[in-house]
Design an enzyme around this catalytic site. Structure first.
Site, PDB file in Angstrom:
ATOM      1  N   GLU A 257     -91.982  92.582  37.867  1.00  0.00           N
ATOM      2  CA  GLU A 257     -91.479  91.792  36.731  1.00  0.00           C
ATOM      3  C   GLU A 257     -89.997  92.072  36.474  1.00  0.00           C
ATOM      4  OE1 GLU A 257     -93.989  92.206  33.265  1.00  0.00           O
ATOM      5  OE2 GLU A 257     -95.824  92.173  34.461  1.00  0.00           O
TER       6      GLU A 257
ATOM      7  N   GLU B 109    -100.744  97.742  32.018  1.00  0.00           N
ATOM      8  CA  GLU B 109    -100.218  98.558  30.905  1.00  0.00           C
ATOM      9  C   GLU B 109    -101.293  99.423  30.255  1.00  0.00           C
ATOM     10  OE1 GLU B 109     -98.182  95.679  28.461  1.00  0.00           O
ATOM     11  OE2 GLU B 109     -96.866  95.078  30.097  1.00  0.00           O
TER      12      GLU B 109
ATOM     13  N   HIS C  63     -88.678  96.207  33.857  1.00  0.00           N
ATOM     14  CA  HIS C  63     -87.905  95.563  32.792  1.00  0.00           C
ATOM     15  C   HIS C  63     -86.804  96.558  32.421  1.00  0.00           C
ATOM     16  CE1 HIS C  63     -90.625  92.234  32.427  1.00  0.00           C
ATOM     17  NE2 HIS C  63     -91.652  93.042  32.283  1.00  0.00           N
TER      18      HIS C  63
ATOM     19  N   ASP D 134     -86.356  92.337  35.510  1.00  0.00           N
ATOM     20  CA  ASP D 134     -85.237  91.748  34.783  1.00  0.00           C
ATOM     21  C   ASP D 134     -84.355  92.879  34.293  1.00  0.00           C
ATOM     22  OD1 ASP D 134     -86.712  92.581  32.462  1.00  0.00           O
ATOM     23  OD2 ASP D 134     -87.541  90.578  32.207  1.00  0.00           O
TER      24      ASP D 134
ATOM     25  N   ASN E 108    -100.618  97.783  37.079  1.00  0.00           N
ATOM     26  CA  ASN E 108     -99.256  97.313  36.816  1.00  0.00           C
ATOM     27  C   ASN E 108     -98.788  97.875  35.480  1.00  0.00           C
ATOM     28  OD1 ASN E 108     -97.092  95.405  37.461  1.00  0.00           O
ATOM     29  ND2 ASN E 108     -97.802  94.179  35.728  1.00  0.00           N
TER      30      ASN E 108
HETATM   31  O1  G3I Z   1     -97.922  78.991  23.605  1.00  0.00           O
HETATM   32  C1  G3I Z   1     -97.533  79.349  22.287  1.00  0.00           C
HETATM   33  C2  G3I Z   1     -97.032  78.147  21.536  1.00  0.00           C
HETATM   34  O2  G3I Z   1     -98.075  77.226  21.394  1.00  0.00           O
HETATM   35  C3  G3I Z   1     -96.497  78.582  20.183  1.00  0.00           C
HETATM   36  O3  G3I Z   1     -95.909  77.500  19.537  1.00  0.00           O
HETATM   37  C4  G3I Z   1     -95.435  79.669  20.346  1.00  0.00           C
HETATM   38  C5  G3I Z   1     -94.945  80.198  19.007  1.00  0.00           C
HETATM   39  O4  G3I Z   1     -94.443  81.496  19.111  1.00  0.00           O
HETATM   40  O5  G3I Z   1     -95.993  80.741  21.068  1.00  0.00           O
HETATM   41  C6  G3I Z   1     -96.423  80.387  22.362  1.00  0.00           C
HETATM   42  O6  G3I Z   1     -96.959  81.512  22.980  1.00  0.00           O
HETATM   43  C7  G3I Z   1     -96.012  82.457  23.450  1.00  0.00           C
HETATM   44  C8  G3I Z   1     -96.273  82.697  24.921  1.00  0.00           C
HETATM   45  O7  G3I Z   1     -95.425  83.716  25.407  1.00  0.00           O
HETATM   46  C9  G3I Z   1     -96.030  81.439  25.755  1.00  0.00           C
HETATM   47  O8  G3I Z   1     -94.698  81.039  25.647  1.00  0.00           O
HETATM   48  C10 G3I Z   1     -96.203  83.745  22.683  1.00  0.00           C
HETATM   49  O9  G3I Z   1     -95.834  83.564  21.321  1.00  0.00           O
HETATM   50  C11 G3I Z   1     -95.353  84.832  23.298  1.00  0.00           C
HETATM   51  O10 G3I Z   1     -95.687  86.063  22.688  1.00  0.00           O
HETATM   52  C12 G3I Z   1     -95.652  84.932  24.769  1.00  0.00           C
HETATM   53  O11 G3I Z   1     -94.799  85.910  25.294  1.00  0.00           O
HETATM   54  C13 G3I Z   1     -95.119  86.372  26.598  1.00  0.00           C
HETATM   55  C14 G3I Z   1     -95.440  87.860  26.524  1.00  0.00           C
HETATM   56  O12 G3I Z   1     -95.666  88.356  27.836  1.00  0.00           O
HETATM   57  C15 G3I Z   1     -96.669  88.132  25.707  1.00  0.00           C
HETATM   58  O13 G3I Z   1     -96.901  89.487  25.597  1.00  0.00           O
HETATM   59  C16 G3I Z   1     -93.926  86.141  27.472  1.00  0.00           C
HETATM   60  O14 G3I Z   1     -93.728  84.740  27.671  1.00  0.00           O
HETATM   61  C17 G3I Z   1     -94.119  86.821  28.842  1.00  0.00           C
HETATM   62  O15 G3I Z   1     -92.929  86.780  29.554  1.00  0.00           O
HETATM   63  C18 G3I Z   1     -94.508  88.279  28.623  1.00  0.00           C
HETATM   64  O16 G3I Z   1     -94.747  88.852  29.871  1.00  0.00           O
HETATM   65  C19 G3I Z   1     -95.083  90.236  29.851  1.00  0.00           C
HETATM   66  C20 G3I Z   1     -96.034  90.488  31.011  1.00  0.00           C
HETATM   67  O17 G3I Z   1     -97.145  89.637  30.910  1.00  0.00           O
HETATM   68  C21 G3I Z   1     -96.478  91.946  31.048  1.00  0.00           C
HETATM   69  N1  G3I Z   1     -95.337  92.837  31.088  1.00  0.00           N
HETATM   70  C22 G3I Z   1     -94.341  92.603  30.033  1.00  0.00           C
HETATM   71  C23 G3I Z   1     -93.859  91.165  30.056  1.00  0.00           C
HETATM   72  C24 G3I Z   1     -92.769  90.936  29.035  1.00  0.00           C
HETATM   73  O18 G3I Z   1     -93.221  91.127  27.744  1.00  0.00           O
END
Ligand code: G3I
Length: 475
Positions: free
Chosen positions: A272, A167, A244, A274, A209
């Site tokens: 990715e 990104e 996405h 969806d 990516n």
């Molecule tokens: O692990 C913590 C946990 O300890 C805490 O309690 C909780 C509270 O919100 O957060 C947890 O972390 C989260 C993490 O995912 C793991 O579940 C983060 O808040 C959350 O922001 C994070 O989101 C991820 C996101 O990237 C971050 O930008 C998504 O799962 C993941 O699917 C998403 O993936 C991205 C790709 O890497 C790049 N392209 C876009 C795609 C979708 O956003």
């Protein structure tokens, strides 16, 4: 696709030398590589036959705790991406303190199940720990280089491709994204990242990516420009299109867009995928979603240099979508109870598997099918989807006038237009006269039923993309 893996990865050698056995998740491995029931009825079986990756983004906690999740991931996919476990905040939460346990668990699972791993991601503005965001100048550059070297060294032999940068292009104006990396290091940081990665492990495929680059637009144009520059220095192997997507909005020029990156000598990959729906999703929306998934998968299936398609999560409830787009959801292939959605069948079909429930004609217990009609039993149309200077994408539709077991559409190009690649259709396609026959899975049509196919052409620079007269014959 089954890889010949080196007998011992860097990670494994180091663990053995240290007297540590990498059993953190040995229990996760199901050894399913030879157990999936039929190559035709699972996504991975069909993708293996096609020579493509069908991947899924995996969640470490679910992989650890949910046996049905593990079983489905192992049975249906031949490639894994860590949804979060290989991002910088996960791997180096404080400077010099590398925490590989979750990433290693995913690699161990992949190896136990004969799956490849696409590494995500080395340099990203998001999910980077605050310590690195507070650095500047040489210290920031050193941190980036150290992170790439340490992570790629650790996973050498275990990860077959890496998203080196993620990104890096801005959403609006076709410029580079205003990130702490750009502000701290200037625009040369992208090249430095790729140079470092190339030197760290020359055997791995290196990708850039991004999202919203699936069609031709200012953002994908900028991505193209960067990829072209890196390709000229042999620093990049592929471009990842996150995809996405929103229901009904597969870009009409997606295949043309991917093709132009392939024409740079690069691989492409849907990294990715969806497709989100305004909730609640009704049956017709789920069918539209299936059509959209089919279309994206067909685009990759038809491109020899498309390495594969990865869906961004297993079940709808596992997806990041509702957290970020309130009111939207249901974007994946499986329901929360692991039942398969129409989109699953569409992807299986597009990979050449048997997702239609159609009887297998080679099965002796299958009742005889209706004899093929004689004479013309179908009509066909061609339409130009998206022209560009030197080419165009076309859509074809075949509609059955009576029950068909196959169809052939023929036409002659008026000029020097020629098909460069096609999907959902076979036959003599590349000459001045085209004989396009159904693919294995879209020949059987009930009376009144339609199916689609598509192709790209090359044409003289600036010429109008013509629509030739076509003839459809039942076969
Ligand atoms: O692990 C913590 C946990 O300890 C805490 O309690 C909780 C509270 O919100 O957060 C947890 O972390 C989260 C993490 O995912 C793991 O579940 C983060 O808040 C959350 O922001 C994070 O989101 C991820 C996101 O990237 C971050 O930008 C998504 O799962 C993941 O699917 C998403 O993936 C991205 C790709 O890497 C790049 N392209 C876009 C795609 C979708 O956003």
């Amino acid at each position: 696709m089954l890889l010949n893996r080196p007998p011992q990865s860097r990670r494994r050698r180091r663990a053995l030398l240290a007297g540590v056995v990498t059993v953190a998740t040995a229990a996760l491995g199901l050894g399913l590589s030879t157990q999936f029931a039929s190559a035709q009825t699972t996504l991975r079986g069909a993708a293996d036959e096609l020579g493509k990756d069908i991947g899924v983004a995996v969640n470490y906690n679910l992989l650890q705790n949910d046996a049905t999740y593990r079983n489905t991931v192992a049975t249906e996919f031949n490639s894994l991406t860590a949804e979060n476990a290989m991002k910088m905040d996960a791997l180096q939460p404080s400077q010099g303190n590398f925490t590989f346990a979750q990433g290693d668990a995913i690699v161990d699972f992949a190896q136990a199940n004969n799956q490849t791993v696409h590494g995500h991601t080395l340099v990203w503005h998001s999910q980077s720990p605050s310590w690195v965001q507070n650095l500047s100048g040489t210290a920031l550059q050193t941190a980036m280089v150290d992170h790439i070297n340490t992570v790629m060294d650790h996973y050498e032999g275990d990860v077959q491709s890496w998203d080196v940068v993620n990104e890096v292009v801005s959403d609006n104006n076709g410029a580079l994204r205003d990130s702490f990396w750009l502000r701290g290091l200037g625009e040369g940081y992208i090249t430095t990242a790729f140079q470092t990665a190339r030197a760290a492990d020359p055997s791995v495929d290196l990708y850039m990516n991004d999202y919203s680059i699936d069609g031709i637009n200012a953002k994908s144009d900028k991505t193209y420009e960067i990829a072209q520059g890196l390709a000229a220095q042999n620093l990049i192997d592929g471009v990842g299109f996150q995809a996405h997507l929103i229901l009904g909005q597969v870009p009409s020029n997606m295949e043309a867009n991917l093709q132009r990156f392939v024409d740079l000598g690069l691989k492409v990959r849907v990294t990715e995928l969806d497709i989100r729906i305004q909730m609640p999703a009704d049956a017709s929306e789920l069918q539209q979603q299936a059509n959209d998934y089919r279309r994206v998968t067909e685009i990759c299936a038809a491109l020899a240099d498309c390495s594969g398609v990865t869906v961004w999560g297993l079940r709808d409830g596992d997806s990041w979508v509702p957290d970020v787009f309130p009111g939207e959801g249901a974007p994946l292939l499986f329901n929360d109870d692991y039942s398969k959605k129409p989109a699953y069948d569409a992807v299986l079909d597009a990979l050449g598997g048997d997702g239609s429930g159609d009887p297998d004609p080679t099965d002796p217990t299958t009742p005889p099918t209706t004899p093929p009609p004689t004479g013309d039993g179908c009509t066909a149309t061609l339409s130009v989807q998206s022209p560009w200077n030197t080419g165009a994408t076309y859509a074809g539709t075949v509609t059955a006038g009576q029950a068909l077991n196959g169809w052939t559409v023929t036409w002659t190009w008026p000029g020097s237009e020629r098909i460069s690649n096609a999907w959902s259709v076979e036959g003599n396609l590349t000459g001045p006269t085209v004989t396009a026959t159904n693919a294995g899975y879209n020949g059987s049509l009930a009376a009144g039923q339609s199916t689609t196919f598509g192709f790209n052409i090359t044409k003289p620079d600036g010429a109008t993309a013509s629509v030739p007269t076509v003839t459809c014959t039942a076969s």
